[in-house]
Every structure is written in C-alpha cells, then in structure tokens.
Design an enzyme around this catalytic site. Structure first.
Site, PDB file in Angstrom:
ATOM      1  N   LEU A 148      98.620  41.751  47.236  1.00  0.00           N
ATOM      2  CA  LEU A 148      97.271  41.381  47.687  1.00  0.00           C
ATOM      3  C   LEU A 148      96.584  42.600  48.296  1.00  0.00           C
ATOM      4  CD1 LEU A 148      98.017  37.909  49.316  1.00  0.00           C
ATOM      5  CD2 LEU A 148      97.550  38.488  46.929  1.00  0.00           C
ATOM      6  N   GLY A 207     107.984  38.769  49.975  1.00  0.00           N
ATOM      7  CA  GLY A 207     107.826  38.969  51.415  1.00  0.00           C
ATOM      8  C   GLY A 207     106.451  39.548  51.692  1.00  0.00           C
ATOM      9  N   GLY A 208     105.929  39.268  52.899  1.00  0.00           N
ATOM     10  CA  GLY A 208     104.613  39.779  53.240  1.00  0.00           C
ATOM     11  C   GLY A 208     103.565  39.256  52.276  1.00  0.00           C
ATOM     12  N   ASP A 209     102.781  40.167  51.686  1.00  0.00           N
ATOM     13  CA  ASP A 209     101.742  39.776  50.730  1.00  0.00           C
ATOM     14  C   ASP A 209     102.118  40.176  49.307  1.00  0.00           C
ATOM     15  OD1 ASP A 209      99.447  42.585  51.159  1.00  0.00           O
ATOM     16  OD2 ASP A 209     101.621  42.476  51.194  1.00  0.00           O
ATOM     17  N   GLU A 210     103.414  40.234  48.996  1.00  0.00           N
ATOM     18  CA  GLU A 210     103.894  40.637  47.680  1.00  0.00           C
ATOM     19  C   GLU A 210     104.472  39.438  46.938  1.00  0.00           C
ATOM     20  OE1 GLU A 210     105.170  45.236  48.803  1.00  0.00           O
ATOM     21  OE2 GLU A 210     106.712  43.688  48.534  1.00  0.00           O
TER      22      GLU A 210
END
Length: 622
Positions: free
Chosen positions: A449, A489-492
């Site tokens: 993102l 994880g995160g925005d991946e």
C-alpha cells in the site's frame, strides 16, 4: 441355594453400608457447601452494596463540589446581579463557556443553570443535554423558576450550603433530554462580595446514567434496588415498579420486601436475607439492603440501597457438587455390590464385559456387550459408564475444536482473516510442486500500500486497521475464488495466481487490483485513497523456489514504487531493464576507452613532431 442366599445377604449389607456412608458424607458436604456459598454471597453482596452506597455519596459530593466551584466564581455573582437577563453580555458569555465545559466533562449532567434572585428567578445561563449533545438555551427561551423549591429553598440557604432535592421524575417543560427522566438536583447559593445571596447554581443529574456508571463493574447478574426515605422504589429491575408516586400509585420497598421495615423505621442500618433459609421473603434470591444518609444538610433524610443475586447463580457450584456427589454415591454403591458378590459366578461375565469395555473405551462393538438393560447395580454401573464415555467423547470433540481454532489462529491474520505468511508459503510450495508436475505456470503478486503510513499518522491506528480490513475485502472481491491472497504483515499483501490465468497477470489482474485499491475509501466519515504498488514474479521464468519467487516479487514491487506510486512491474522486466542499463554502461565505458586511446596517440604524435622540429632547428647551429 444356601450359598446364593448368603451372597445376596452380604451384597445387600455391603451395599447398604456403602450407600449410607457415601450418602451421609455427600449430603453433609452438599448442605455445608450450599450454606457456605450463600453466606459468602451475602457478605459479598453486603460489601458491594456498601461500596455502591459510598460511590453514590461520593458522586453527589463531587456534583456539590462542582456547584460550589461555579457559585464561588466572581463572575457568577456579577452575572446574577445584571439587570438585563436577556441581552448579550461579555461576562456572561465567558461564564457560559465554563458551564459548557462542565457539561462536556460530565455526561450524567442533564442541566447546568445559573438562576438570579431577580426577575422572578430568571435563568441567565442554561445548558441542556439532548440526543445530539449539549444545547445552549438563551434569549426568550430562558424561564422563570422562582416557584420551584430547588430555587426558593436554595435562595434561603447561607453561602456554601448545598441543597439536595428529592429524587423524582423531571416534568418541567422544554428540558430536552431531561424531561421525563429520573432526576436529582444539586443547588447552592451565589453570594456577592457582601455575602448577600443573589442567585443559585443548579445542576440536574441523570440518576439512571449515574447509577449505570457506578455499577458498571458489578457482576451482570446483580440486581439493583433503590428507595427513598418513604420506601418508594426509585430503581428496580422491573421499570414499571419505579416512581409509582409519579403515576398516582405507591410501590413501596417495605411491602415488596417486609424484612426492610426496620431500615425505614431506622432501627437497623443493614438487612441480609436469602432464599435458602427464608424462601418466602427472598423469593429465590440473596438480598442485602443498607440505609444511607442522603442530603445531610437538609435533615434526617436517607435512601435504602439493595443488591440481589439469583439464588440459582449462587448455588450453581453446589449443584455441580451435588451432581458429582450423586455420581460418586452411585458409583460407590455399584462398587460395593460388586465387591460383595465378587465370589458369585453369575457376575463374572458382566465383570469381564465391563473390563473389556474399559480397555476399548472408544470401540463401538465393545459398548454393545455392556449389560445396560440390567436393573441391578451392574446395570447402573454400565449406564454410568456409558454416560461417562459420552462425556469423555464430548470433551475430546471440544478439544479437537479448540485445536482447530488454534491452528486457524496460527495460520491466519487476526485482523483481516487472510492467510498469514506461514500458510501462504505452504500453499505456494504446494502450488509450485503441482505446476512443476503439470508443466504449468503460476504468478506471485507482491502488493504494498502506498499511502497507508500517511493514513495511519493522520487518522490513527484504529482507522488504519479498518483500512487493512477494507483492502483485504477488496482484494478478495477482485480475485477469483481459486486465487490465494494473504497478508504478510503491516501494509504488505501477497497474491498467488495458478494455472492458465497466470499468463494474464500483467496487465489485466494487476490493473484490476490497482483500480480497486485506488477507489476512494470512506471510514468514520473520512475519505481517503490508499493506492498500491505491485511487483510480479512468475514460475518457472523467474525462479523455481518459493522464497526466491517472493523475494523477486518484493524486488519488483520496490522498483515499481521507486519509479512512481500506483504502478506494477514484472521481475523479468526489471531484469531486462537492469541488463539494458549494464549494456549501455559497458558500451559507454568502451567508447570512453577508445577516446582515451585516440587522445593518447594524438598526444604522442604531437610530442614526436615537436622533438623533430627541435632537432632540425639545432643542426645549423652546430
């Protein structure tokens, strides 16, 4: 016949002894446990009731302190003495901001008012609460309140005293959310610099809201009762029983619970009663009532506060113990009979059957041999064993279900419900094996993102979590049912495309994903655009290893992001671009080398020519 009779007599004797001993022990343990649980519940309820009463007193004292703060402000006396109660005034507006702040920080406040002694008790500052928030009442909507007791009685008080009204239903008109609700009013006089009372500050409290806040940490099965000094119910689990005096009928606590009469006669300060020892008066509950002073500055006023807990809830542990005691009695009785008739040959077969069933607990054929239809103790034991087997099976099924839930949590992202990295890599490795056997292709899309960090920083992590959930939903909507999407994880996010569709990844599927994530997203009233950069790696062109495919897609994604957001790039295109760059660099280096050689040759030729000229010039001189 003689032996058979003796065996029967011995079995009856041992069975009687066993049942009598286990039954007496079980009954004593069960009865003692019930008494202990009820006594403990009474003590706990009494402590909770006294604590709730203290909280009510402290809450009322806090409201009184707020009223004193507002009344003691110099600007309150100045505003209360203004001749014009309607026109604009700068001092009144500044004071109104203070009143508004008190309303904002105390959600249980229904009204805060400054009422002057002049103009028949005209309201000068008034804030009401409605469904949408706080309402400022001003101008011609301000009312005269001198006829109400909370005004004329408070005006008669000396400065610093607190007026506490009886708890009742608010029937004043145009009071917004306060109208028709149980209300408690706290008032205090406003005095000028000479000590003369020039007005009052009145705070209306939402009784129901205050009690909800105060009892928020009580167990959910607790029932709350509250009565005034005459016994009228102010709070009752059945709302139709409250404020009967307001509807022309009296519903009194001492009539519903006769044990509370000593409290209203001021002979006792606390009463405890339970449905175990006094079933008619407690009605299947454990009840505690305490009497507490109320409005101490106005004489001998009090309230009666009560808490109740269903007796069934209190005795739930005793019921479980009773069930276990019954099982223990049955099992012990059966064992006594078995021991008594151990020498009887007629019982050897059932004993073997029970032993076989015990060693083959989950074998269905073993249960068919049990003597379940027998009416003696062996039959009882067999039926108990069958129930025990059913309970064990149920517990094992529950354990399997919990294990399945744990496996799901271990392989899925908690926030989005998508597969996590571990599950995705497992699926990717299996897909690679299938593609290798079938000589097919597959593609891995690494989605990152673009604006997620800005959204997180601007709107907070709660909105960020909602954005991730929305992105996951859009990815599932864009992709087909056979495609795999996971959150690393995160925005991946990572996407796996298998089969013939893998060749369509670029540009069709990647474009659809970017279009979906570029659509405006509205969360909590905020509009935002997320956007994404995508890197694509393909099997078998880019790699035959799951980790390398993921790394290659990651590298392509970063290259796409560095080239400009909201773009996609295939790893093979990235490699081709790098090769072109290397070739161009090598060609440029070669051209530079040739130029350097030519320059060196020209310089050497020029040097030789200069040396030759110097030699020719030197010969005539010799």
């Amino acid at each position: 016949m003689f032996r058979r009779g003796l065996t029967f007599k011995l079995s009856v004797l041992f069975a009687f002894i066993g049942v009598l001993a286990s039954g007496a022990t079980g009954y004593y343990a069960y009865h003692a446990n019930r008494t202990m649980l009820v006594n403990e519940a009474e003590r706990s309820l009494l402590t909770s009731t006294e604590l709730l009463g203290q909280r009510i007193s402290v809450s009322i004292d806090d409201v009184a302190a707020d009223a004193l703060v507002l009344a003691s402000m110099p600007s309150s006396a100045q505003v209360a003495q203004t001749d014009d109660g309607i026109g604009p005034d700068a001092g009144r507006e500044r004071l109104a901001l203070v009143y508004s702040s008190f309303m904002l920080h105390h959600p249980e406040y229904l009204q805060v008012r400054l009422i002057t002694r002049q103009h028949y008790g005209l309201e000068l500052i008034r804030f009401d609460r409605d469904r949408d928030g706080i309402v400022r009442v001003a101008g011609n909507d301000l009312q005269e309140k001198a006829q109400f007791s909370y005004v004329f009685e408070t005006l008669a008080f000396s400065p610093g005293r607190i007026y506490t009204s009886p708890i009742g239903v608010n029937h004043e008109y145009s009071t917004h959310a306060a109208q028709g609700r149980p209300t408690l009013r706290i008032g205090t006089p406003i005095a000028d610099e000479r000590g003369r009372v020039v007005g009052v500050v009145v705070i209306d409290i939402d009784l129901a809201g205050m009690l909800r806040r105060l009892q928020s940490d009580l167990p959910s099965d607790y029932q709350v009762y509250l009565a005034n000094e005459w016994g009228d119910f102010l709070v009752h689990p059945d709302a139709s029983q409250t404020f009967g005096f307001d509807r022309g009928r009296r519903v009194l606590m001492q009539d519903s619970f006769p044990v509370t009469r000593p409290l209203f006669e001021q002979k006792q300060t606390a009463v405890l009663v339970n449905g175990l020892t006094r079933p008619r008066q407690a009605g299947g509950h454990v009840l505690t009532f305490v009497r507490r002073p109320f409005g101490g500055s106005d004489g001998n006023r009090f309230i009666v506060l009560g808490l109740a807990k269903p007796l069934e809830d209190v005795l739930s542990g005793a019921h479980q113990l009773g069930t276990r005691i019954i099982r223990m009695v049955l099992v012990f009785s059966a064992l006594s009979v078995l021991l008594a008739i151990l020498f009887a040959r007629a019982l050897t077969k059932p004993l073997h059957q029970l032993a076989y069933a015990a060693t083959h607990l989950f074998a269905a054929h073993a249960m068919h041999t049990l003597p379940l239809k027998r009416t003696d103790e062996i039959g009882v034991l067999a039926r108990c064993f069958e129930r025990l087997r059913g309970e064990i099976r149920a517990q094992m099924d529950a354990l399997r279900s919990k294990q399945s839930d744990l496996e799901y949590l271990a392989t899925h992202d908690v926030l989005t419900g998508l597969p996590n990295r571990m599950l995705f890599m497992r699926k990717l490795e299996r897909a690679i094996d299938d593609a290798r056997r079938g000589r097919e292709e597959l593609a891995v899309l690494f989605v990152d993102l673009d604006r997620f960090k800005q959204i997180n920083d601007q709107f907070g992590h709660s909105v960020g979590d909602k954005v991730l959930v929305a992105v996951a939903r859009r990815l599932r909507d864009v992709l087909d049912a056979g495609d795999v999407v996971a959150r690393l994880g995160g925005d991946e996010f990572i996407v796996l495309i298998e089969g013939a569709r893998a060749a369509q990844v670029m540009p069709a599927i990647a474009t659809r994903i970017m279009d979906a994530l570029n659509e405006t997203l509205t969360l909590d009233g905020n509009s935002m655009t997320v956007g994404a950069s995508i890197g694509i790696s393909e099997f078998p062109h880019d790699s035959g290893n799951a980790e390398e495919l993921l790394l290659n897609a990651d590298a392509a994604m970063y290259a796409a992001k560095s080239g400009g957001r909201c773009a996609y790039l295939r790893y093979r295109d990235l490699l081709a671009a790098r090769l072109r760059e290397q070739a161009e660099a090598a060609e440029a280096a070669a051209r530079a080398g040739v130029a350097e050689v030519r320059a060196a040759t020209d310089a050497r030729d020029a040097s030789d020519a200069a040396d030759a000229d110097e030699g020719r010039e030197a010969e005539p001189t010799a």
